[in-house]
Design an enzyme around this catalytic site. Structure first.
Site, PDB file in Angstrom:
ATOM      1  N   CYS A   1       0.797  -1.217   0.000  1.00  0.00           N
ATOM      2  CA  CYS A   1       0.000   0.000   0.000  1.00  0.00           C
ATOM      3  C   CYS A   1       0.837   1.278   0.000  1.00  0.00           C
ATOM      4  CB  CYS A   1      -0.963   0.030   1.186  1.00  0.00           C
ATOM      5  SG  CYS A   1      -1.907  -1.493   1.384  1.00  0.00           S
TER       6      CYS A   1
ATOM      7  N   ARG B   1      -4.589   0.958  -1.636  1.00  0.00           N
ATOM      8  CA  ARG B   1      -4.400  -0.389  -1.121  1.00  0.00           C
ATOM      9  C   ARG B   1      -3.930  -1.389  -2.167  1.00  0.00           C
ATOM     10  NH1 ARG B   1      -8.746  -4.698   1.490  1.00  0.00           N
ATOM     11  NH2 ARG B   1      -7.191  -5.941   2.607  1.00  0.00           N
TER      12      ARG B   1
ATOM     13  N   GLY C   1       2.272  -1.914   4.834  1.00  0.00           N
ATOM     14  CA  GLY C   1       3.204  -2.940   5.271  1.00  0.00           C
ATOM     15  C   GLY C   1       2.519  -4.204   5.726  1.00  0.00           C
ATOM     16  N   GLU C   2       3.250  -4.998   6.480  1.00  0.00           N
ATOM     17  CA  GLU C   2       2.745  -6.261   7.006  1.00  0.00           C
ATOM     18  C   GLU C   2       3.242  -6.435   8.431  1.00  0.00           C
ATOM     19  OE1 GLU C   2       0.749  -8.226   5.415  1.00  0.00           O
ATOM     20  OE2 GLU C   2       0.936  -7.513   3.347  1.00  0.00           O
TER      21      GLU C   2
ATOM     22  N   LEU D   1      12.259 -14.707  -5.117  1.00  0.00           N
ATOM     23  CA  LEU D   1      13.258 -14.224  -6.065  1.00  0.00           C
ATOM     24  C   LEU D   1      14.502 -15.082  -5.883  1.00  0.00           C
ATOM     25  CD1 LEU D   1      12.844 -10.396  -5.403  1.00  0.00           C
ATOM     26  CD2 LEU D   1      11.625 -11.819  -7.056  1.00  0.00           C
TER      27      LEU D   1
ATOM     28  N   VAL E   1      16.489 -13.695 -12.963  1.00  0.00           N
ATOM     29  CA  VAL E   1      16.686 -12.760 -14.070  1.00  0.00           C
ATOM     30  C   VAL E   1      18.004 -13.068 -14.746  1.00  0.00           C
ATOM     31  CG1 VAL E   1      17.838 -11.013 -12.651  1.00  0.00           C
ATOM     32  CG2 VAL E   1      16.672 -10.324 -14.748  1.00  0.00           C
TER      33      VAL E   1
END
Length: 620
Positions: free
Chosen positions: A2, A50, A82-83, A265, A296
């Site tokens: 967010c 959000r 955030g979390e 990742l 990548v």
């Protein structure tokens, strides 16, 4: 994750300023593509965009407490980004205390925690967050940032209040914010380290990691609620390794919680491989299916890969080893140089940063990687920051860098980026900047912050200083890059190694233990070796890959040449045009290294693009 934005002014009724508050909120659309909200009271306006991760139907923001004050306003209003990874435990405790919840979101847990415990609740949080709480009864705003500064939060003091936002663009959308680059701002741009709380723009600040900013009628006060502390490490080596592994298992399990597609990742290095392998192990234990992992690569690598000073081996073979060993559902994103040098991509990167910081070709390549990943996942777990914690950088193992009376990454480079970039500045301006002195002052200021243990071995003390500098002056460069490039495409990047419990524990392990077997990151290798193939366990540190193509460097050199020749280019008055033209007249025989790119082309071209795009005035 967010995006948040807001405005407090104790001398005006902000209900008359809804259009401006909405405009500030709208700038956060890329960070929050799923929903939006705006609450405006008499003296406070809080906006929110959000990105829905947990409780997709609930958790709308700004979130208002059901309880109201005498003036009819909610007792508390929260705009949160955030979390919080321990929200389930906090929710259970709050329920036992009599709280009733309307949603499953961690946002409501944060709001209820404030109502229950006041500002003391911040110390209970485990996560990455940046949020604003308006307390209508106290007529105060609280701006809070997580311990390590994973999530950004900027603010701009006003005579009677403050503007704030997840990114500078939210603040700059308000006409009360000036757009001026000062000498200190230019020093900040050229220094190749991050000074906590500082930005290149006059009057604009960032909430420091582990800090909160309180804004009331009496003014603005900054408070620290967390900092790295030192204590004697009494655990033996086996206990230390087991403790680190236990923490990693818990951290990864917590950060796999999401109501949207999630991935990892994977670079084929120790750090990302550890996170990916532990994530797959956790899902296997709970019947969760395969982890989607992404890597990548560049089209010109392959058989034409050229080892360099830092990037000694290609990633692809190691990525394949880990994906096969752990059993992930893996995809490789292949980029080519034309994409990375594309003007539209570079402009998107600039708009994501809002500031003239640059990480050379890494910025556009990471942006494009995240853009491709976002087509499949909304959350990505990253291996970022393990090097800062466990001492994985080459400069942590080079006596020159460790003992140098400057930032370690300056000491090893033999190529001080800021000073090389300053060679293109007008000589009078360069004299005013006194960049060498500025870097020395900032270095000493950082060293003075490092906590001490009485009687500590001098070498252990020196290594503690080096790791502290990693965590507080280098790490923010990487965290900012990851946040801006991921949120610009609506992707939430989680960084398990940034769990403060892990950082506190490892920071206090002696250096001799961190390299107990003669390798870098010995503790992490030992803690994760049972879930990794031998090739990964034995691989040495290799940074994020760079493009190895002359065409990329030539494209950026062309941009620099245009700046030098175009009278209206805003950065032109800052440059030594003769030095620029002399450099550009030298034939380009091989691709620049990343450090050369920054110094020779990326910093001046990014600075010019930023001045032009954001209409920043020069106050130097």
């Amino acid at each position: 994750m967010c995006g948040i934005a807001g405005w407090v002014d104790f001398q005006r009724d902000l209900k008359d300023q809804v259009a401006i508050a909405q405009k500030m909120t709208d700038t956060m659309a890329l960070r929050g593509p799923d929903d939006e909200g705006l609450w405006v009271g008499e003296h406070a306006a809080l906006g929110h965009r959000r990105l829905s991760i947990i409780d997709l139907e609930g958790g709308r923001q700004p979130m208002l407490s059901p309880e109201t004050g005498p003036d009819g306003e909610p007792l508390a209003v929260l705009s949160y980004s955030g979390e919080v990874y321990n929200f389930t435990e906090l929710r259970e405790e709050l329920v036992r205390l009599g709280h009733r919840f309307q949603t499953r979101s961690d946002t409501e847990v944060v709001l209820r925690s404030y109502l229950q415990w006041g500002l003391g609740f911040i110390e209970r949080l485990n996560g990455i967050y940046a949020f604003a709480v308006w307390d209508s009864a106290r007529q105060e705003l609280f701006l809070v940032r997580d311990r390590l500064g994973v999530k950004p939060l900027f603010y701009y003091p006003l005579p009677n209040g403050v503007l704030f936002g997840s990114e500078p663009k939210a603040i700059l959308a308000n006409p009360a914010a000036a757009r001026e680059l000062t000498l200190d701002g230019l020093r900040d741009t050229l220094g190749f380290f991050r000074t906590p709380g500082q930005t290149p723009l006059r009057g604009m600040h960032e909430v420091k990691p582990g800090h909160l900013v309180k804004v009331g009628r009496d003014g603005l006060v900054e408070q620290k609620y967390w900092e790295l502390q030192v204590r004697e490490h009494t655990d033996d080596l086996p206990t230390t390794i087991a403790t680190i592994r236990g923490l990693l298992d818990d951290i990864v399990a917590r950060q796999l919680i999401a109501d949207v597609p999630l991935c990892t990742l994977l670079s084929g290095g120790l750090d990302s491989s550890t996170i990916t392998a532990l994530a797959q192990r956790t899902l296997d234990a709970n019947g969760g299916g395969k982890v989607k992992s992404f890597s990548v690569d560049f089209a010109e690598h392959g058989d034409n890969f050229r080892p360099g000073f830092l990037h000694t081996t290609p990633d692809a073979p190691f990525v394949a080893d880990l994906a096969r060993h752990a059993g992930t559902d893996h995809s490789n994103i292949v980029l080519d140089t034309k994409q990375i040098a594309d003007a539209g991509v570079r402009k998107a990167v600039l708009r994501a940063w809002d500031l003239p910081y640059s990480d050379a070709d890494h910025d556009p390549s990471i942006f494009l990687l995240f853009q491709a990943i976002r087509q499949h996942s909304t959350v990505a777990l990253s291996g970022e920051v393990a090097d800062e914690i466990f001492g994985g950088y080459r400069w942590n193992h080079d006596p020159r860098a460790v003992q140098a009376d400057t930032f370690p990454w300056h000491g090893i480079a033999d190529f001080p980026v800021g000073e090389r970039a300053a060679q293109f500045l007008d000589p009078k301006l360069a004299d005013q900047l006194q960049l060498t002195e500025y870097i020395a002052e900032q270095y000493q200021s950082a060293v003075n912050e490092v906590p001490r243990i009485p009687g500590e071995d001098p070498f252990e003390r020196r290594m503690r200083v080096a790791l502290y500098l990693n965590l507080t002056r280098w790490m923010p460069l990487l965290l900012d890059r990851k946040d801006r490039m991921s949120m610009a495409v609506g992707l939430e990047a989680r960084v398990p190694f940034c769990d403060h419990r892990l950082i506190e524990y490892v920071f206090n392990t002696p250096w001799s233990m961190k390299v107990f077997d003669g390798n870098e990151k010995s503790l992490l290798r030992a803690a994760a070796k049972d879930v990794l193939p031998e090739s990964i366990v034995e691989r040495r540190k290799v940074p994020y890959p760079s493009a190895q193509d002359l065409s990329y460097d030539q494209a950026i050199r062309d941009d620099l040449g245009e700046i030098a020749r175009r009278p209206e280019a805003p950065a032109r008055p800052l440059l030594d045009l003769d030095a620029v033209e002399k450099h550009l007249a030298t034939p380009l025989a091989e691709p620049y290294t990343m450090l050369q790119r920054l110094a020779y082309t990326e910093i001046p071209t990014r600075l010019n693009a930023w001045l032009e795009e954001y209409e920043v005035e020069l106050a130097v």
